[in-house]
Scaffold this motif. Structure first.
Motif, PDB file in Angstrom:
ATOM      1  N   THR A 299       0.889  -1.111   0.067  1.00  0.00           N
ATOM      2  CA  THR A 299      -0.087  -0.014   0.106  1.00  0.00           C
ATOM      3  C   THR A 299       0.780   1.176  -0.039  1.00  0.00           C
ATOM      4  OG1 THR A 299      -1.742  -1.289   1.305  1.00  0.00           O
ATOM      5  CG2 THR A 299      -1.609   1.054   1.321  1.00  0.00           C
ATOM      6  N   ALA A 300       2.079   1.177   0.847  1.00  0.00           N
ATOM      7  CA  ALA A 300       2.792   2.283   0.960  1.00  0.00           C
ATOM      8  C   ALA A 300       3.718   2.640  -0.611  1.00  0.00           C
ATOM      9  CB  ALA A 300       4.086   2.027   1.832  1.00  0.00           C
ATOM     10  N   PHE A 301       3.775   1.544  -1.221  1.00  0.00           N
ATOM     11  CA  PHE A 301       4.482   1.602  -2.542  1.00  0.00           C
ATOM     12  C   PHE A 301       3.439   2.124  -3.447  1.00  0.00           C
ATOM     13  CE2 PHE A 301       8.175  -0.641  -1.309  1.00  0.00           C
ATOM     14  CZ  PHE A 301       8.996  -0.213  -1.963  1.00  0.00           C
ATOM     15  N   HIS A 302       2.373   1.699  -3.607  1.00  0.00           N
ATOM     16  CA  HIS A 302       1.154   2.435  -4.255  1.00  0.00           C
ATOM     17  C   HIS A 302       1.166   3.971  -4.090  1.00  0.00           C
ATOM     18  CE1 HIS A 302      -2.886   3.770  -5.238  1.00  0.00           C
ATOM     19  NE2 HIS A 302      -2.878   3.259  -6.487  1.00  0.00           N
TER      20      HIS A 302
ATOM     21  N   ILE B  13       9.525   4.885   3.719  1.00  0.00           N
ATOM     22  CA  ILE B  13      10.053   4.983   5.256  1.00  0.00           C
ATOM     23  C   ILE B  13      10.179   6.578   5.134  1.00  0.00           C
ATOM     24  CG2 ILE B  13      10.802   2.552   5.789  1.00  0.00           C
ATOM     25  CD1 ILE B  13      13.621   3.724   5.515  1.00  0.00           C
ATOM     26  N   LYS B  14       9.555   7.126   6.256  1.00  0.00           N
ATOM     27  CA  LYS B  14       9.581   8.491   6.159  1.00  0.00           C
ATOM     28  C   LYS B  14      10.094   9.284   7.588  1.00  0.00           C
ATOM     29  CE  LYS B  14       5.104   8.417   4.042  1.00  0.00           C
ATOM     30  NZ  LYS B  14       3.623   8.821   4.110  1.00  0.00           N
ATOM     31  N   PRO B  15      11.051  10.210   7.481  1.00  0.00           N
ATOM     32  CA  PRO B  15      11.882  10.800   8.670  1.00  0.00           C
ATOM     33  C   PRO B  15      10.600  11.609   9.208  1.00  0.00           C
ATOM     34  CG  PRO B  15      12.423  11.829   6.724  1.00  0.00           C
ATOM     35  CD  PRO B  15      11.656  10.810   6.077  1.00  0.00           C
TER      36      PRO B  15
ATOM     37  N   ILE C 157       6.509   4.023   9.015  1.00  0.00           N
ATOM     38  CA  ILE C 157       6.390   3.328   7.786  1.00  0.00           C
ATOM     39  C   ILE C 157       5.103   3.646   6.910  1.00  0.00           C
ATOM     40  CG2 ILE C 157       6.131   0.958   6.919  1.00  0.00           C
ATOM     41  CD1 ILE C 157       7.609   0.022   9.562  1.00  0.00           C
ATOM     42  N   GLY C 158       5.158   4.184   5.900  1.00  0.00           N
ATOM     43  CA  GLY C 158       3.923   4.669   4.879  1.00  0.00           C
ATOM     44  C   GLY C 158       3.161   5.379   5.750  1.00  0.00           C
ATOM     45  N   ASP C 159       1.831   5.202   5.836  1.00  0.00           N
ATOM     46  CA  ASP C 159       0.935   6.053   6.492  1.00  0.00           C
ATOM     47  C   ASP C 159       0.118   4.996   7.658  1.00  0.00           C
ATOM     48  OD1 ASP C 159       1.077   8.318   5.225  1.00  0.00           O
ATOM     49  OD2 ASP C 159      -0.326   7.705   3.393  1.00  0.00           O
ATOM     50  N   THR C 160       0.977   4.089   7.879  1.00  0.00           N
ATOM     51  CA  THR C 160       0.489   3.145   8.875  1.00  0.00           C
ATOM     52  C   THR C 160       0.522   3.606  10.418  1.00  0.00           C
ATOM     53  OG1 THR C 160       2.790   2.088   9.374  1.00  0.00           O
ATOM     54  CG2 THR C 160       1.409   1.157   7.421  1.00  0.00           C
TER      55      THR C 160
ATOM     56  N   PHE D   5      -3.881  -0.165   9.881  1.00  0.00           N
ATOM     57  CA  PHE D   5      -3.102  -0.818   8.979  1.00  0.00           C
ATOM     58  C   PHE D   5      -3.476  -2.346   8.411  1.00  0.00           C
ATOM     59  CE2 PHE D   5      -0.705  -1.223  12.728  1.00  0.00           C
ATOM     60  CZ  PHE D   5      -0.208  -2.551  12.579  1.00  0.00           C
ATOM     61  N   PRO D   6      -3.409  -2.960   7.352  1.00  0.00           N
ATOM     62  CA  PRO D   6      -3.499  -4.101   7.126  1.00  0.00           C
ATOM     63  C   PRO D   6      -2.383  -5.084   7.009  1.00  0.00           C
ATOM     64  CG  PRO D   6      -3.062  -2.916   5.064  1.00  0.00           C
ATOM     65  CD  PRO D   6      -2.803  -2.300   6.193  1.00  0.00           C
ATOM     66  N   ARG D   7      -2.575  -6.262   7.583  1.00  0.00           N
ATOM     67  CA  ARG D   7      -1.474  -7.324   7.519  1.00  0.00           C
ATOM     68  C   ARG D   7      -2.261  -8.821   7.077  1.00  0.00           C
ATOM     69  NH1 ARG D   7      -0.387  -7.386  13.943  1.00  0.00           N
ATOM     70  NH2 ARG D   7      -1.882  -9.240  14.500  1.00  0.00           N
ATOM     71  N   ARG D   8      -1.094  -9.710   6.783  1.00  0.00           N
ATOM     72  CA  ARG D   8      -1.426 -10.937   6.681  1.00  0.00           C
ATOM     73  C   ARG D   8      -0.646 -11.956   7.583  1.00  0.00           C
ATOM     74  NH1 ARG D   8      -1.972 -11.106   0.028  1.00  0.00           N
ATOM     75  NH2 ARG D   8      -4.063 -11.328  -0.056  1.00  0.00           N
ATOM     76  N   ASP D   9      -1.537 -12.699   8.356  1.00  0.00           N
ATOM     77  CA  ASP D   9      -1.005 -13.328   9.536  1.00  0.00           C
ATOM     78  C   ASP D   9      -0.452 -14.834   9.254  1.00  0.00           C
ATOM     79  OD1 ASP D   9      -1.196 -11.151  11.216  1.00  0.00           O
ATOM     80  OD2 ASP D   9      -3.024 -11.534  11.898  1.00  0.00           O
ATOM     81  N   GLN D  10      -1.104 -15.358   8.194  1.00  0.00           N
ATOM     82  CA  GLN D  10      -0.577 -16.890   7.985  1.00  0.00           C
ATOM     83  C   GLN D  10       0.811 -16.936   7.554  1.00  0.00           C
ATOM     84  OE1 GLN D  10      -2.547 -19.700   8.253  1.00  0.00           O
ATOM     85  NE2 GLN D  10      -0.642 -20.647   7.990  1.00  0.00           N
ATOM     86  N   PRO D  11       1.657 -17.652   8.267  1.00  0.00           N
ATOM     87  CA  PRO D  11       3.143 -17.626   7.341  1.00  0.00           C
ATOM     88  C   PRO D  11       3.173 -18.472   6.426  1.00  0.00           C
ATOM     89  CG  PRO D  11       2.836 -18.080  10.089  1.00  0.00           C
ATOM     90  CD  PRO D  11       1.452 -18.224   9.593  1.00  0.00           C
TER      91      PRO D  11
END
Length: 969
Positions: free
Chosen positions: A719-722, A732-734, A754-757, A818-824
């Protein structure tokens, strides 16, 4: 990978082999690279500045606009500057154009009229161009040049100046003074940037060479005056650079009024907030240099040049950012000084402000500078990106973990690493091959004894959803029975020497020629070499690494190409040096897009050398670092600098390229690298193998946890790359970027968002450290990412936190989702259709949080036809909503295969950290979506022992691409 460090006198006979045994690890030799006083044009312009300073009020710039030449029409001010060149009053005419764009960007371009004189005869080589280099725009600028035809002159009509009002709502002004020439750029009536206010403008004009009189018999020929000694030739390190056009440098002082911090102009191994270079506490003594060079094991805290250059600088103070972009591809130096001023002459102490004064010096080309007046950092970066291009939307696999070393020695070795990564449950996406995969350093070939079945190797990786990257460099081995070099010679697609013959230099293969990627026909030829039936053994999951493209020439001046070499169109290499790496990167990018008819896959090409605009093409890394704690620490400001300079897809070799990290350093570097936009482990051929599974316990488990953290956060990173792709924002933002009023954070460069997270990370960068002090920039609540504890904070202060080896300091700022995926999984490809988790960090007050998710197929360009999902999330009190993000347009009328498959992908879980006490006792929520309503279970855990209350909504079962609402109570 690296050039040999042997002296050329003792090693030329060995270079045709160039085995790893001749690559001893030694520190960079600073004396191999120029200082300013060893670079004729830099020394002359610094002396020019010293002379102006020494004369003080008596100094007058010899540049004056001819009043009758000035005009303003359709968004452009045009005039002629007269440069007085001697006491007799002789002048040189310098046409100036000041352009004003609809976006509110101003551009100042100064050329030299006399360059167009076709009667000029160069000392030698009539193929060389006679005018100043003027083609950088064609390669760098891709948009944003539409003129503001409403720009108008305001104020009194005068023969001494013109004031132009421009930009949205006319909020900007350019005050152009005629005599001496200077420009002030104003926002809302206040001066923000000044050009030539110190009178350091210096355009070295064309002049014929006057041969020195012959020496009389028995006497030595008289030496030229000191200031003329490097006009026509210059020697360094045993190499002589001939200069048929003579001196032609451009210099200009640019002042940022009221700004104490300046950033950008990567790449340098120094702090994010740039240091002074002429006086000042802790300053450098050399200017920042931008001249792309192969600088192995670079030293830290230095303005010394590195592999790439982006001449884009921002200045920041509380609530205001401005910037300049110096469009010049020649060797460039930048001096920085700071001067305390007082806005109120009667005030002491608190009334003092700072002006940052910079002095830009390039060896050749036009004076061509873009001015951005903000007022926000986001505005400056977006307008810069409109000009030079936005970050390419990467493949999703490209933002996973990359496993590399110089070199995996065979296809069996590659398959063994792949098998062991799976055995230990370590996720990765890409494995890399350095130069040893080739047949004798001949690119587009394979070593048939070691890589017996490259196609089978690629197929094995593809079964696991993984990719292969192989290295292709710009030097082509000059040897018999090698079709690639035979074609390059016959088609005359190589860079030429000063006499017009094919340039021959030394690199990894020994005697080599270099493709001239400035030549469109050479690029077309280069594209044919990557086709699957030509580069046999490659497949759709094979991608490319471009190294050594500064270019690195082992026996060249400063380990690069002679400046008097010639490129397509007759331009000297000195004119285009900093663009060279980008043109090669571009050629390879285009080649991957044309490997097979109808195959429209996003290419992945890593580059070491870069310039403004390279962000359109792929990723970069910071080059040949060392396995040391200080190089780990230096990686953070270096990557932050890349991000705010418009090229955020950046990384550093995890573990350090040279040397052998101990287990603690390797572990901490993986924890830091898990946040790099480009995440690759890499090592020198003489370094010990260091795949994560070799670390041993507890290190392998800790490293694996860091890798799994990265993979769980891939949806947030994508999402941050988009966002970077559409607005130019960093990944990554200072802190100065995210909190423009928090003055205590302006120079902090060891932590980032990190992004807008709302995720705030501070990797551990010091040996033996088990606690950290994290700067908190605001009054918002912050939660520990891993245990949901509320971090004791005070705005503008540092908070002390534990950071044992198995812990990564990572906080969640209240007010974000923020979104994530939890299944390894073992690769991102295998996560493609997994369900999502949303994490909600409830703010300190107000009960409102926001976030978003962008996802597409991660591979093709179908997103350009609307084949994507982009949802905005909002927590508002007791309700969590998902709606199509604004600006995403209407959904496509017909879903493609990927979008259809995503119909079975859901938001499975919502974690609400800092959940309100009113939710206590609730056991379920109501979910509404697509005309249906159902319930989902809610588990509420009250606050305890410093941990925030949190709630988990399970089995939400709402399709990720749909609008939905979850209501508590």
């Amino acid at each position: 990978m690296r050039s040999s460090t042997l002296t050329w006198a003792s090693s030329l006979c060995l270079l045709s082999a160039l085995t790893p045994l001749i690559s001893p690890v030694v520190a960079v030799k600073e004396n191999d690279f120029k200082k300013c006083d060893q670079s004729g044009f830099c020394k002359r312009n610094r002396a020019y500045a010293d002379n102006a300073h020494a004369n003080g009020a008596l100094w007058t710039s010899p540049y004056n606009i001819l009043p009758e030449s000035a005009s303003l029409k359709d968004g452009q001010f045009q005039a002629v500057i007269l440069k007085t060149i001697n006491k007799q009053g002789e002048t040189v005419r310098l046409p100036i154009t000041v352009s004003f764009t609809e976006a509110g960007v101003a551009r100042v371009t100064v050329d030299e009229e006399r360059r167009q004189n076709k009667d000029i005869e160069l000392r030698h080589n009539s193929a060389a161009r006679k005018e100043r280099y003027n083609e950088a725009e064609q390669l760098v600028i891709v948009g944003g040049l539409t003129l503001d035809k409403t720009a108008k002159a305001v104020g009194d009509d005068s023969s001494t100046s013109t004031t132009v009002q421009y930009g949205p709502d006319g909020q900007f002004e350019a005050y152009i003074q005629y005599s001496p020439f200077s420009v002030e750029f104003k926002r809302d009536g206040a001066t923000e940037i000044k050009f030539n206010d110190r009178g350091l403008l210096n355009m070295e004009h064309w002049r014929p060479k006057v041969e020195a009189p012959a020496a009389k018999e028995g006497e030595e020929a008289p030496a030229p005056p000191a200031e003329e000694s490097t006009w026509w030739d210059e020697t360094f390190g045993g190499n002589t650079d001939t200069k048929p056009r003579g001196p032609e440098s451009v210099g200009l002082d640019i002042s940022f009024v009221g700004y104490d911090h300046v950033y950008g102009i990567p790449s340098h191994a120094g702090p994010l907030s740039l240091k002074e270079t002429r006086g000042g506490d802790g300053s450098y003594t050399e200017p920042y240099r931008m001249y792309n060079l192969d600088v192995f094991e670079y030293i830290l805290d230095s303005p010394m040049t590195l592999y790439g250059s982006i001449p884009f600088m921002q200045a920041h103070r509380q609530d205001s950012t401005v910037g300049v972009f110096w469009l010049n591809a020649a060797e460039t130096w930048v001096d920085i000084t700071k001067e305390k001023i007082r806005s109120n002459p009667m005030a002491l102490g608190a009334g003092a402000e700072t002006d940052t004064k910079t002095h830009w010096i390039s060896e050749s080309g036009l004076l061509d500078v873009f001015v951005f007046l903000g007022p926000t950092t986001q505005d400056v970066l977006k307008k810069y990106s409109e000009l030079t291009g936005y970050t390419a939307m990467p493949q999703e696999s490209a933002i996973g973990y990359h496993q590399c070393r110089w070199n995996y020695v065979s296809d069996d070795d590659v398959k063994d690493v792949d098998r062991k990564m799976d055995k230990f449950g370590i996720p990765y996406d890409v494995i890399w091959l350095d130069i040893e995969y080739t047949d004798g350093k001949k690119y587009f070939t394979w070593d048939a004894d070691k890589f017996v079945d490259p196609s089978g190797m690629g197929e094995r990786l593809d079964e696991h959803g993984r990719k292969l990257v192989v290295i292709i460099d710009p030097h082509i081995k000059n040897t018999d029975n090698y079709e690639v070099v035979s074609q390059l010679k016959s088609k005359e697609f190589g860079i030429k020497n000063k006499d017009g013959g094919l340039f021959d230099g030394w690199c990894w293969p020994g005697s080599s020629h270099w493709i001239d990627a400035f030549n469109p026909k050479a690029v077309d030829w280069w594209k044919t070499l990557f086709k699957y039936d030509t580069f046999k053994g490659t497949a759709e999951n094979t991608f490319i690494w471009n190294d050594m493209n500064e270019p690195s020439v082992f026996n060249g001046p400063e380990t690069t190409m002679p400046k008097d070499n010639l490129h397509h169109g007759g331009w000297e290499h000195r004119d285009v040096h900093n663009l060279n790496g980008m043109t090669f990167h571009n050629a390879t990018h285009l080649a991957l897009m044309s490997r097979k008819s109808g195959e429209l896959r996003r290419p992945f090409v890593l580059t070491r050398s870069f310039f403004a605009g390279s962000q359109r093409l792929g990723a970069m890394w910071t080059g040949d670092n060392q396995a040391s704690w200080d190089h780990l620490a230096a990686s953070i400001p270096m990557l932050l600098s890349q991000g705010i300079a418009g090229f955020p897809f950046a990384g550093a070799d995890v573990g350090g390229f040279f040397g052998n990290p101990d287990k603690e350093l390797q572990t901490r570097w993986f924890q830091a690298g898990a946040f790099y936009p480009f995440f690759r482990g890499h090592a020198h051929i003489d370094a010990r193998r260091r795949e994560p599974y070799l670390a041993g316990e507890p290190y392998t488990t800790i490293i694996t946890s860091a890798l799994r953290l990265r993979y769980s956060l891939l949806p947030a990173y994508y999402t941050a790359f988009h966002q970077a792709h559409v607005s130019g924002e960093p990944i990554i933002k200072p802190l100065y970027y995210t909190h423009p009023n928090a003055e205590g954070g302006f120079a902090i460069d060891d932590q980032f968002f990190i992004g807008d997270t709302g995720l705030l990370a501070k990797p551990v960068l010091t040996e033996g450290q088990t606690t950290i002090d994290m700067f908190i920039p605001d009054h918002e609540v912050y939660y520990d990412y891993f245990d949901y504890s509320v971090v004791p904070t005070q705005a503008g202060k540092r908070t002390h936190m534990p950071a044992p080896l198995d812990t990564i300091p990572l906080l969640m700022r209240g007010g974000h989702i923020f979104p994530r995926r939890d299944q390894p999984r073992r690769s991102s490809q295998l996560m493609k259709y997994d369900d999502y988790t949303l994490v909600v960090a409830v703010p300190r007050t107000g009960g409102r949080a926001e976030g978003s998710l962008y996802v597409d197929d991660g591979d093709s360009y179908d997103y350009e036809q609307g084949q994507f999902i982009h949802q905005a999330f909002v927590l508002d009190g007791d309700t969590i909503k998902s709606t199509r993000a604004s600006g995403s347009g209407e959904p496509p009328k017909k879903a493609g295969a990927w979008l259809k498959a995503m119909a079975d992908v859901h938001v499975d879980k919502i974690v609400v950290v800092g959940a309100p006490t009113s939710w206590a006792g609730q056991t379920e929520v109501t979910v509404t979506s697509e005309g249906q309503t159902w319930t989902a279970p809610l588990d509420y855990t009250p606050a305890s022992g410093g941990r925030a209350a949190f709630a988990v909504v399970r089995h939400v079962n709402a399709r990720v691409g749909s609008d939905w609402q979850v209501t508590v109570a």
